[in-house]
Design a protein around this motif. Structure first.
Motif, PDB file in Angstrom:
ATOM      1  N   ILE B  47     -39.136  19.397  45.813  1.00 14.19           N
ATOM      2  CA  ILE B  47     -39.902  18.446  44.619  1.00 14.19           C
ATOM      3  C   ILE B  47     -39.497  16.766  45.410  1.00 14.19           C
ATOM      4  O   ILE B  47     -40.357  16.219  45.293  1.00 14.19           O
ATOM      5  CB  ILE B  47     -39.058  18.613  43.400  1.00 14.19           C
ATOM      6  N   LYS B  48     -38.376  16.981  45.871  1.00 15.37           N
ATOM      7  CA  LYS B  48     -37.968  15.496  46.722  1.00 15.37           C
ATOM      8  C   LYS B  48     -38.828  15.177  47.770  1.00 15.37           C
ATOM      9  O   LYS B  48     -39.068  13.986  48.263  1.00 15.37           O
ATOM     10  CB  LYS B  48     -36.611  15.700  46.926  1.00 15.37           C
ATOM     11  N   ALA B  49     -39.326  15.998  48.431  1.00 15.17           N
ATOM     12  CA  ALA B  49     -40.376  15.802  49.494  1.00 15.17           C
ATOM     13  C   ALA B  49     -41.814  15.588  49.092  1.00 15.17           C
ATOM     14  O   ALA B  49     -42.894  15.069  49.996  1.00 15.17           O
ATOM     15  CB  ALA B  49     -40.404  17.238  50.544  1.00 15.17           C
ATOM     16  N   ILE B  50     -42.118  15.189  48.003  1.00 12.00           N
ATOM     17  CA  ILE B  50     -43.498  14.950  47.362  1.00 12.00           C
ATOM     18  C   ILE B  50     -43.739  13.762  47.976  1.00 12.00           C
ATOM     19  O   ILE B  50     -45.156  13.767  48.336  1.00 12.00           O
ATOM     20  CB  ILE B  50     -43.693  15.595  45.940  1.00 12.00           C
ATOM     21  N   PRO B  51     -43.090  12.926  47.744  1.00 12.46           N
ATOM     22  CA  PRO B  51     -43.454  11.287  48.542  1.00 12.46           C
ATOM     23  C   PRO B  51     -43.673  11.493  49.730  1.00 12.46           C
ATOM     24  O   PRO B  51     -44.917  10.770  50.183  1.00 12.46           O
ATOM     25  CB  PRO B  51     -42.366  10.399  47.959  1.00 12.46           C
ATOM     26  N   ILE B  52     -43.204  12.231  50.514  1.00  8.80           N
ATOM     27  CA  ILE B  52     -43.236  12.159  52.080  1.00  8.80           C
ATOM     28  C   ILE B  52     -44.833  12.896  52.180  1.00  8.80           C
ATOM     29  O   ILE B  52     -45.598  12.429  52.955  1.00  8.80           O
ATOM     30  CB  ILE B  52     -42.237  12.977  52.600  1.00  8.80           C
ATOM     31  N   LEU B  53     -45.006  14.059  51.529  1.00 10.01           N
ATOM     32  CA  LEU B  53     -46.390  14.502  51.660  1.00 10.01           C
ATOM     33  C   LEU B  53     -47.363  13.728  51.134  1.00 10.01           C
ATOM     34  O   LEU B  53     -48.373  13.767  51.818  1.00 10.01           O
ATOM     35  CB  LEU B  53     -46.403  15.904  50.983  1.00 10.01           C
TER      36      LEU B  53
END
Lengths: 81, 475
Positions: B47-53
């Motif tokens: 979930i923490k990687a959503i902004p990167i994606l």
């Protein structure tokens, strides 16, 4: 040199490099249409074409060709005799 | 949420119902649904990687539009924007995946030459699937710049291509020129495609749950305690490891491709019976095809064009560089780099022996399996692959060397042989019969519910109670 004549010479180079006398190229032929034409033999063909016509292609134009017609455009643009 | 879990079944059932019943033939709504589902699925994983994606998708989308605009009017600007986009993709990978590796490697190097240096590792989140989605982003920009495809003006379709849930965690790495047009086409329920998809999912589950997870129990025990087991047990586990890797990764790929088919998509092929390869070049044309073809198109071919007047040496340099990158793609560790280099060096006899340019067709027998005369070459290739996987599996070079040493020492005799023999029989069945099942008219005439039911029963009786992680989720 006329386009048809260039195509004839390119066809001969393909037959020679790919060792297949049955290859018949048209301007719309792509790598999918010739079984032996893969990423390795592609470079061999380019080297043979450059040597035969005494020309040098840029990497960008080699990577942009979609079919034989576009290869012929690049050769014709150089006004080969 | 893994594909072979109950939570995924529930997630997919809801999606499937909405996709074909509520939004049937309404392409835009179907794409919105797929996009939301893909982000929900990804949130479960990281979930923490959503902004990167999300941010990398938005930036790449706008770069694509600009590159297409400048391709004719200002080619230099188009090239510069493509370079920026590719550097952003590589930068994401370098930062999230390799920064700590570089820091510790530099510190070790300085310490080894007598310069005191303390490495401070950063606590960096590693977004799951980053190696897969950054490759999709970069290939999109390169293809638009090479004019092989038009830049899409449909942001939802583009974002869905990047985040498509069956493939975001572990591939296959779909190409934009093949996948985005499918997102723009009308999609209705196709019984034959769905049937093939269902079959493929069951097959993938069978590979993962009946083969990979079973073999993992034996291989992990022996290879994690190689100094205790040693000798023939370690050798046996080493020879089984390629099969475990294959069943694990090809199993996931089959499930991903199958789920894609149920939604009406044709996803890139990832495996093509790699153990029928007669040399290492054939092996890499059959193993993780979507990755090797990506690196062939964007690394090997440009390098080979650059070195084209160097003859075989140009080909050799291009292959060794490409294979080393394939190694490092798997993870930030020197053992992965050495794994790639080892495979690159295995190509050299083929390059200088002229084998690379003269492809020999694989002749098949009446069961559509390779003729027996190819067996020695196929076994030799398999052994070379197994040796390379010791590097792949080890955390350090010292550990890999210890495993190699243990092969020639320790006790003789197979430990837990009884548990492994039925699995070996299954392996013999699964690899060869699957090819026959796919192509042999005698078997493929069997109605698909019979074959699928048989496999489901096997899964029910043979699978472990808990499913292991997929190896390729770590990349």
């Amino acid at each position: 040199m006329e386009r048809n004549e260039i195509l004839k010479h390119v066809n001969e180079i393909f037959r020679d490099v790919l060792d297949n006398e049955d290859i018949i190229l048209t301007e719309t032929t792509t790598a999918d249409d010739v079984e032996e034409w893969d990423s390795l033999t592609h470079i061999q063909i380019i080297v043979a074409v450059e040597k035969y016509f005494n020309i040098r292609f840029t990497s960008t134009e080699i990577l942009s060709w979609k079919n034989i017609g576009e290869l012929i455009n690049s050769i014709a643009d150089r006004n080969v005799a | 949420m893994v594909v072979n879990s109950f939570s995924f079944l529930l997630f997919f059932a809801i999606l499937f119902a909405l996709y074909y019943f509520a939004f049937n033939e309404r392409t835009k709504l179907q794409n919105w649904l797929l996009l939301i589902a893909s982000y929900v699925f990804y949130a479960f994983a990281s979930i923490k990687a959503i902004p990167i994606l999300a941010v990398s998708t938005i930036v790449t989308y706008y770069l694509g539009l600009r590159i297409a605009k400048y391709n004719d009017s200002n080619p230099r600007a188009a090239s510069m924007l493509t370079t920026i986009g590719v550097c952003l993709g590589i930068g994401l990978l370098l930062y999230f995946k390799y920064l700590n590796f570089f820091i510790s490697s530099f510190a070790s190097f300085f310490n080894s030459v007598g310069l005191q240096c303390n490495a401070h590792n950063f606590n960096i989140l590693l977004p799951i699937g980053i190696s897969f989605f950054t490759f999709k982003l970069m290939s999109y920009l390169i293809e638009v710049h090479r004019r092989k495809m038009d830049a899409t003006t449909d942001f939802v379709a583009f974002a869905t291509f990047v985040a498509f849930f069956p493939t975001i965690l572990s591939g296959p790495i779909d190409r934009p020129d093949k996948f985005i047009p499918q997102l723009k086409a009308k999609r209705t329920f196709d019984y034959n495609l769905a049937k093939a998809g269902f079959n493929q999912i069951v097959w993938g589950m069978f590979l993962k749950m009946c083969i990979a997870d079973k073999l993992a129990v034996y291989n992990d025990s022996v290879l994690n305690s190689y100094s205790f087991f040693g000798g023939s047990s370690a050798l046996f586990a080493l020879l089984l490891y390629p099969l475990q890797m294959y069943a694990d990764f090809a199993g996931y790929s089959d499930m991903a491709i199958g789920v894609g088919k149920l939604l009406g998509f044709k996803i890139a092929l990832n495996f093509d019976y790699p153990f029928f390869a007669r040399n290492i070049a054939e092996y890499w044309r059959k193993w993780h095809i979507s990755l090797t073809s990506w690196l062939t198109d964007y690394v090997f071919i440009p390098l080979n064009i650059h070195f084209r007047n160097w003859g075989n040496w140009g080909v050799a340099i291009s292959i060794v560089v490409t294979m080393t990158l394939i190694g490092f793609w798997h993870g930030a560790n020197w053992t992965f780099g050495l794994f790639g280099l080892y495979h690159g060096l295995l190509f050299l006899p083929l390059v200088f022996g002229g084998v690379m340019l003269k492809r020999r067709k694989l002749k098949l027998n009446s069961w559509n399996l390779p003729e027996v005369r190819y067996l020695p070459a196929m076994l030799l290739t398999y052994v070379f692959v197994a040796i390379g996987l010791v590097l792949f599996r080890s955390d350090t070079l010292a550990e890999a060397l210890c495993i190699f040493e243990s092969l020639f020492g320790g006790q003789f005799g197979f430990s837990w042989c009884g548990n492994v023999i039925p699995i070996l029989l299954l392996i013999l069945l699964f690899h060869d019969l699957h090819k026959a099942f796919n192509f042999c008219p005698r078997i493929s005439k069997l109605p698909f519910p019979i074959i699928s039911s048989f496999l489901l029963l096997l899964i029910l009786f043979l699978s472990n109670t808990s499913t292991g992680d997929f190896i390729y989720f770590h990349f």
